[in-house]
Scaffold this motif. Sequence first.
Motif, PDB file in Angstrom:
ATOM      1  N   LYS A  81       0.831  -1.212   0.000  1.00 56.94           N
ATOM      2  CA  LYS A  81       0.000   0.000   0.000  1.00 56.94           C
ATOM      3  C   LYS A  81       0.863   1.258   0.000  1.00 56.94           C
ATOM      4  N   ALA A  82       1.928   1.239   0.792  1.00 59.07           N
ATOM      5  CA  ALA A  82       2.815   2.406   0.873  1.00 59.07           C
ATOM      6  C   ALA A  82       3.556   2.626  -0.444  1.00 59.07           C
ATOM      7  N   ALA A  83       3.952   1.545  -1.104  1.00 53.72           N
ATOM      8  CA  ALA A  83       4.637   1.677  -2.391  1.00 53.72           C
ATOM      9  C   ALA A  83       3.726   2.337  -3.421  1.00 53.72           C
ATOM     10  N   ILE A  84       2.468   1.944  -3.426  1.00 49.19           N
ATOM     11  CA  ILE A  84       1.510   2.554  -4.356  1.00 49.19           C
ATOM     12  C   ILE A  84       1.329   4.032  -4.034  1.00 49.19           C
ATOM     13  N   HIS A 103       8.001   1.516  -7.382  1.00 49.21           N
ATOM     14  CA  HIS A 103       7.897   0.106  -7.737  1.00 49.21           C
ATOM     15  C   HIS A 103       8.349  -0.754  -6.555  1.00 49.21           C
ATOM     16  N   LEU A 104       7.763  -1.955  -6.429  1.00 46.98           N
ATOM     17  CA  LEU A 104       8.094  -2.830  -5.300  1.00 46.98           C
ATOM     18  C   LEU A 104       8.197  -4.280  -5.738  1.00 46.98           C
ATOM     19  N   VAL A 105       9.309  -4.904  -5.381  1.00 44.83           N
ATOM     20  CA  VAL A 105       9.473  -6.349  -5.497  1.00 44.83           C
ATOM     21  C   VAL A 105       9.411  -6.903  -4.086  1.00 44.83           C
ATOM     22  N   ASP A 106       8.451  -7.791  -3.833  1.00 43.82           N
ATOM     23  CA  ASP A 106       8.199  -8.281  -2.470  1.00 43.82           C
ATOM     24  C   ASP A 106       8.505  -9.772  -2.389  1.00 43.82           C
ATOM     25  N   LEU A 107       9.271 -10.164  -1.386  1.00 45.09           N
ATOM     26  CA  LEU A 107       9.576 -11.583  -1.205  1.00 45.09           C
ATOM     27  C   LEU A 107       8.369 -12.379  -0.726  1.00 45.09           C
ATOM     28  N   GLY A 126       0.932   3.987 -11.685  1.00 47.56           N
ATOM     29  CA  GLY A 126       2.003   3.725 -12.643  1.00 47.56           C
ATOM     30  C   GLY A 126       3.152   2.919 -12.078  1.00 47.56           C
ATOM     31  N   VAL A 127       2.865   2.061 -11.089  1.00 48.27           N
ATOM     32  CA  VAL A 127       3.934   1.290 -10.456  1.00 48.27           C
ATOM     33  C   VAL A 127       3.757  -0.206 -10.693  1.00 48.27           C
ATOM     34  N   THR A 128       4.875  -0.901 -10.641  1.00 48.16           N
ATOM     35  CA  THR A 128       4.919  -2.355 -10.760  1.00 48.16           C
ATOM     36  C   THR A 128       5.083  -2.947  -9.371  1.00 48.16           C
ATOM     37  N   SER A 179       7.933  -3.723 -17.647  1.00 50.24           N
ATOM     38  CA  SER A 179       7.253  -2.434 -17.719  1.00 50.24           C
ATOM     39  C   SER A 179       5.771  -2.497 -17.363  1.00 50.24           C
ATOM     40  N   GLU A 180       5.232  -3.720 -17.157  1.00 47.58           N
ATOM     41  CA  GLU A 180       3.828  -3.835 -16.790  1.00 47.58           C
ATOM     42  C   GLU A 180       3.572  -3.131 -15.455  1.00 47.58           C
ATOM     43  N   THR A 181       2.431  -2.486 -15.336  1.00 49.48           N
ATOM     44  CA  THR A 181       2.075  -1.842 -14.076  1.00 49.48           C
ATOM     45  C   THR A 181       0.931  -2.611 -13.417  1.00 49.48           C
ATOM     46  N   GLY A 182       0.743  -2.343 -12.134  1.00 50.55           N
ATOM     47  CA  GLY A 182      -0.244  -3.066 -11.350  1.00 50.55           C
ATOM     48  C   GLY A 182       0.427  -4.116 -10.495  1.00 50.55           C
ATOM     49  N   VAL A 183      -0.367  -5.003  -9.912  1.00 50.42           N
ATOM     50  CA  VAL A 183       0.167  -6.135  -9.146  1.00 50.42           C
ATOM     51  C   VAL A 183       0.355  -7.277 -10.131  1.00 50.42           C
TER      52      VAL A 183
END
Length: 380
Positions: free
Chosen positions: A87-90, A95-99, A118-120, A346-350
């Motif tokens: 939520k904070a990344a959005i 952009h966020l890569v989450d383990l 506009g974030v991945t 480059s895709e955005t969203g989850v």
Amino acid sequence: MKVVVLGTGMIGTTIVSEIAKFEGIESVMAVDVRQESIDNCLKIARNPKVIGKTTSLSIEEDFINVLEGADVAVGCLPHSLSLTAVKAAIASKCHLVDLVGSMFIEKMELHTQAQEAGVTIIPGCGVAPGITNFLAAQGIELLDEADEAVLICGGVPRWPVPPLWYQVVFRLESVLGLYTKPAVAIKNGEIIEVPPLSELESLTFPEPVGACEAVITDAHSTAFTLKGKVGNLTEKTVRYPGHWEKMKVLAELGFLDHNPIEVQGVMTAPVKFSEKILSPKMKGVSNEDVTVVRVEVNGTKDGKAKTYTWEMVDVYDHERNISSMAKTTALPAALAAKWIAEKKISETGVVPIETVIVNDRFAPFLEALKELGIHIEMKD
């Protein structure tokens, strides 16, 4: 390009060290609640690009304060903080890569918000979930019709000792979660829940592992993203023979229950008591470990039965002085963050990893992992 790494435990520290080596990375901020952990991270990274910052990381605003102005973040946090980080990344347009692969449905509910920002957001981007996911997705893509996908992964000691033949690499709390939560799978085209510690299977991996066993564990995002593309899909976790049966007995007796009980006037969850008892029994005699992966996808191709299999047997990394599990979990996330920074993703969203590292991106990503020291072989 500015990167933030949330959490500087074993995995976070490895990601900080590796990302700082990549070209085009201007700075890496290592964030944790403990200054001691950050100091250790900076000592290991030994890179002028890396800076440290302490923060409480308890509410969304804490995350926003460190994410604003950053281009990409990597989340290496407990499961309980993962959704807050997303939520904070959005909100920060970072952009966020989450383990963490849990709470997938809740994260997907934020897909439209992430697109609008506009974030991945890539959830579950480690070894499992992570590597296993995109191997299964690629196998399905290669077939005309996919009947079954089996995703097998596990971290085991290089030198196992009784009574449990296992050593904890990360948090015992997370390990016991595998043993107590129902597993999501696909059966006959439908998403179902399977009881924990079920469908025990004997199997063998190349040396130094040999004979081992596996039970069904949660398939995370793949049960949802690959539904409709494959008839059956399960994920299994590997341990040495005898481990699962002993843990099943403890579960049946209530030692892994989360509901508190009264012990001498104190309310305590049995699983918390068990963690204290089991922890010293899972220390092992060495830091050396082995991580195994086998993903097998069966179906038909050009009217004939066809099976695609990928396998990995990875050992302790003496050059980096890190466990195999740390390496194989950290490097896919670091590489995904690099690819986002380079706009290769480059895709955005989850967007789960199995929806982006497939087809044209599959072979280049595997090759990049190989260059980093993770060797995944396609088996005939």
